[in-house]
Design an enzyme around this catalytic site. Structure first.
Site, PDB file in Angstrom:
ATOM      1  CB  CYS A   1      -0.964   0.004   1.178  1.00 17.14           C
ATOM      2  SG  CYS A   1      -0.171  -0.203   2.782  1.00 17.14           S
TER       3      CYS A   1
ATOM      4  CG  HIS B   1      -0.380   4.842   3.205  1.00 21.15           C
ATOM      5  ND1 HIS B   1      -1.077   4.774   4.382  1.00 21.15           N
ATOM      6  CD2 HIS B   1       0.025   3.562   2.945  1.00 21.15           C
ATOM      7  CE1 HIS B   1      -1.107   3.515   4.812  1.00 21.15           C
ATOM      8  NE2 HIS B   1      -0.464   2.766   3.956  1.00 21.15           N
TER       9      HIS B   1
END
Lengths: 346, 346, 346, 346
Positions: free
Chosen positions: A146, A239
């Site tokens: 990710c 993120h």
């Protein structure tokens, strides 16, 4: 497509599994044929087995599906895997041997020689590796970690236009990346944690395979020096990464931003259902991108970039943001499956 | 010390001003003689004028002190300034001209040629610049920005032992650094902001003056290439920074950690009341340092460092943490004043 | 006191156990003789066995103590128990039978007929129940649940002055009340949870025993109708409670506030080391009390109250705050032990 | 509808104004004809004038609309007002006098005798008050405060089936209710605030008008005793409320839950575009409802209820949740306008 393709979800009760359900429940091509999880959950209705913690409502008919064990006999041509890496290796192998198309978000097979580490916008040609797999009709395809995916999508237009030689990246990663229950609230309210196990190694190595050249059905890793520092902060999803790069040749800010904004690839051209309209959005506001404001851009499948400016040590620095459980997990895997359907592999 | 030295606090109602009160209320050398603030607050008892938002209790006798305007006639030999930079320039000049020793946390005079940008552990000799100031008995001394101080304290032992040539730093900064009301809650809950106005420039330039050599009562800036990216995260107090460095000569991890752990300087040797026992603490736990756990180490005056490891682009990387309103603001200024007392300047 | 009394801590690695260490490390009467925990931790140095998550530093000599199993042979006259209720019952019984004075924060024995549910400011006379315990030299004393303690301390002055007949209470409880790892961050960031297992029952029943009359070595429960709703919110420490009460006789706001402000009891008169100077602080600011600002009042041992105003359904309503792991757990138990020492029971 | 009805938004740059834009940008009946704000913003393109802080993207054509001053000459038959109460009174009057249909979320006119305080599911008949307004073609209609709306929607089925005599409510309210910048992050991270100015009065009085009987074009306030305590917690969107009620006649839990689940009213029957499918959802999971999980149910227009259980002081208690800026502000106003269109008032 006359009839939807039946798919199974492995690890359906977990964090990534729930996201697979969210993204598949109204999918135009796929329909959920089986929800699979550990023995502990098997046999129960899904709404009992899972602690559904998504913000969207769990559709009633899915809540009532009976959870099945992760066995090769489950229905479904495609098997989406959100399994924990402690069990993913064996189960995914068994599924592939049984003829399933395993589209996995787990790390176990990512770096295997004959397994594509696939980002449809970047290395669709790596699907040629599948020829080397010895699973008969079955196969295994993976998507990157990710924190890797946002970085490679941001770098790809620069790689193509100018080359990228060095990358320094510091991440501020969301809580959902650690699964559920994951990070304890006492560890993150009014706090930050400067360490995520295994994460720095993944960001430093996965891009080399993704950007690698396919030569004689073998991926020759790219030459790119990446240094990463990974942190966990009190954000639910999304993120954020501060990136510095040294390019292969001189470029202006204008050229770089144009490279990002003009960037389109196979998924956009094919019009894959889960593909973002634009893989990269560049924001001109100096305090953008931000997780809560931009993580859902283009259904959570686009990368947001901002703050391009010169770096006195490497050459350029910027900040990027991508949705870690959509583009960085379930959505990324789904796009892989869509690409494979479109290319006639399913 | 027979009798405590009377001091005034400028900007006493603000975020830094409140921290000055907390640190001065039981100080062995200083006593608060005046609380000064804007015309709007002047004339009111302090507890009415200020929205006290510290976790400690406001002492009753301080709460009842009448706030005074920021005029040179206020009592006190030393004047601690936590003024906003929009007004600090003029007021601090006027105070110095009136013979006050101005110990300022504001940015206005930091980069002036004849003003020490003082970190007692690093450049006590820069106090020689005071000779060039034309304020008679008065003088102005400053401390660095809250994100600079942690960095220079972490770098100083490396500068001394190995030299430091390049520094790449990404910060995750606390909310209290923006003052009060500062950052809106809607901008930071489940979010992060990749920009802090003016901050990157300060981190990139202030260390050059701090590490500069004093040559003929002039500071010759150090030669060091610093590149910074500054972010705001949902932490109340404590700036965290991911740092990569290229040293002047080869060093082992063991040597670097020893340099940090052995580091002591004037404030420690003199036993200044606000000095940390050890300016730098190195933590061996891989998930340390963390803001909530380590910001109060050594009364909030020490820097915590962890995660030293090799960097494939520069040479070494690590993470540091320091308390932005204590070591990075009021506590840093207080230590400056203590040093000046001990050196006979007051 | 010539020599400190040796004490053991049961469940020393857990959330409450860590708080016991924090409060006992510099205690004037007690010294830590043993740190006890589960078999998994036993045999390891404490700093290895425990994930120390307090904001204060773990003293080096304590970090190096070897964790022992929870066996009756451990040294120490007093045994502080922060054990999980799944094991506390048996272990505490065994300790008492072996002659230990068990001062427990666990719920297991709280409602036993012969066990004092002790709040030193309220029912020191309930220690007479100890006569009925059949443990020889050993004994068990308990303190109330973390959400009960703030409520009973706020009610006690009203009970004494006016009587209290009905209480409606809605809590907003801190994360540390759930132990570690406790509440998952994904469940509480940008969220709140309207349920805490078993909590409402405790608040509705424990006060009846605490305010009960001691008649012939038996506690006759008080007659008081309490209705509770318990919620978890994103606060690290400090339980806040919105309370409405119907009193036994008419009272004015002035009388009620005076009752709170004048409230002193045995712990204050005896000057017990952990006793708050004033058990209750009334705040006149309309937006007080607040967890982060007031939880540490009087070393975390006082209750803060604010917003007294009329209630159109019952008679009066107000908001209270108390520190759940200090006054509501380890500090409360410690005060119990101090009272017992002062009363000659140790 | 052949052609969309042009509408203007007053206070378009603010928190509620932005929500109006979000909900109106793809509305089947209405189209945005004007964005109005203060003189400071007027003349600028909207994307420059507003700090867009919604999670959805601002449509490009709206971002480029030029902000207009709040003058009666603005285009649009309906005027949605998200104005601050300091200016709403005068501006809304002027708009109504100029013939506009003012659908306001501001508090200024809510309690006026001739202004409907409208909740389409509850008191559509109150629109008869409009006859008494002296604005010619113009009119003013209001919706209740963001903390009132969830309460009255939860009470309405109980009022109809059993009667409601007493209500005790404690709220835990979201940050967006305070507008932008609103609550300072330093006041709410690891904290809660037990006070919201004016809020308790609104919850205690608005329901009496909403549930009032229309007699001779006059609303006779309902007789219902409400006591409220309002708190702010660290949640972005979604007000949670702990409610206790005394009903007019005995009822079982089963009957109460059925009353909630069977509840449908005009907006559902008419199929208004913004109406929730079901105004009330009852959740059987004991730890539901929760802000992040349930605020968006039925497009943010439904109320979630859970935890129905007996109350020893009143009779029943439960917890409710509703989205404060959708159902509690812009969405509520929009539903009012849709009802008026359907009833032929536009």
């Amino acid at each position: 497509m006359d009839k939807k393709i039946p798919v199974a979800i492995l690890g359906a009760t977990g964090s990534v599994g729930q996201k697979f359900i969210e993204l598949l429940k109204d999918h135009p091509w796929f329909e959920i044929a089986a929800l699979c999880a550990s023995e502990r959950s098997a046999g129960k209705p899904y709404h009992e087995a899972a602690n559904w913690f998504q913000a969207s409502e769990l559709p009633k008919h899915i809540g009532e599906m009976i959870v099945q064990p992760c066995e090769p006999s489950v229905p479904g041509r495609i098997v989406f895997s959100g399994l924990d890496s402690s069990v993913a290796g064996e189960i995914e192998q068994a599924m592939a041997k049984a003829g399933k198309i395993v589209v996995s978000n787990s790390k176990n097979h990512r770096m295997h020689d004959d397994v594509p580490l696939l980002v449809p916008e970047i290395n669709a040609d790596h699907l040629a590796l599948l020829k080397k797999q010895a699973f008969g009709d079955g196969m295994i395809v993976t998507n990157p970690n990710c924190s890797t995916i946002g970085l490679v999508l941001a770098l790809k237009p620069l790689v193509d236009a100018f080359g990228v030689r060095e990358v320094s990246v510091v991440t501020m990663q969301a809580l959902s990346g650690a699964g559920y229950p994951g990070v304890a609230s006492l560890d993150i309210i009014d706090n930050a944690v400067p360490y995520i196990g295994g994460e720095e190694d993944k960001i430093e190595t996965e891009p080399l395979k993704i950007f690698g050249d396919l030569i004689n059905d073998h991926v020759e890793p790219a030459v790119m020096n990446i240094s990463a520092s990974c942190n966990r902060i009190a954000v639910v999803d999304g993120h954020m990464e501060c990136v510095s790069v040294r390019l292969g040749r001189q470029a202006s800010a204008k050229e770089i931003i144009e490279a990002w904004e003009d960037y389109r690839a196979e998924p956009q051209e094919m019009g894959l259902p889960t593909a973002p309209g634009r893989p990269v959005h560049y924001h001109r506001e100096e305090h953008y991108p931000q997780p809560r404001k931009h993580r859902m851009l283009d259904k959570g499948m686009a990368v947001s970039i901002g703050r391009l400016r010169e770096c006195s040590i490497l050459e350029w620095k910027f900040t990027l943001l991508s949705h870690n459980t959509i583009r960085g997990a379930a959505g990324g895997a789904l796009l892989n499956a869509e690409l494979m359907v479109e290319m006639g592999l399913v």
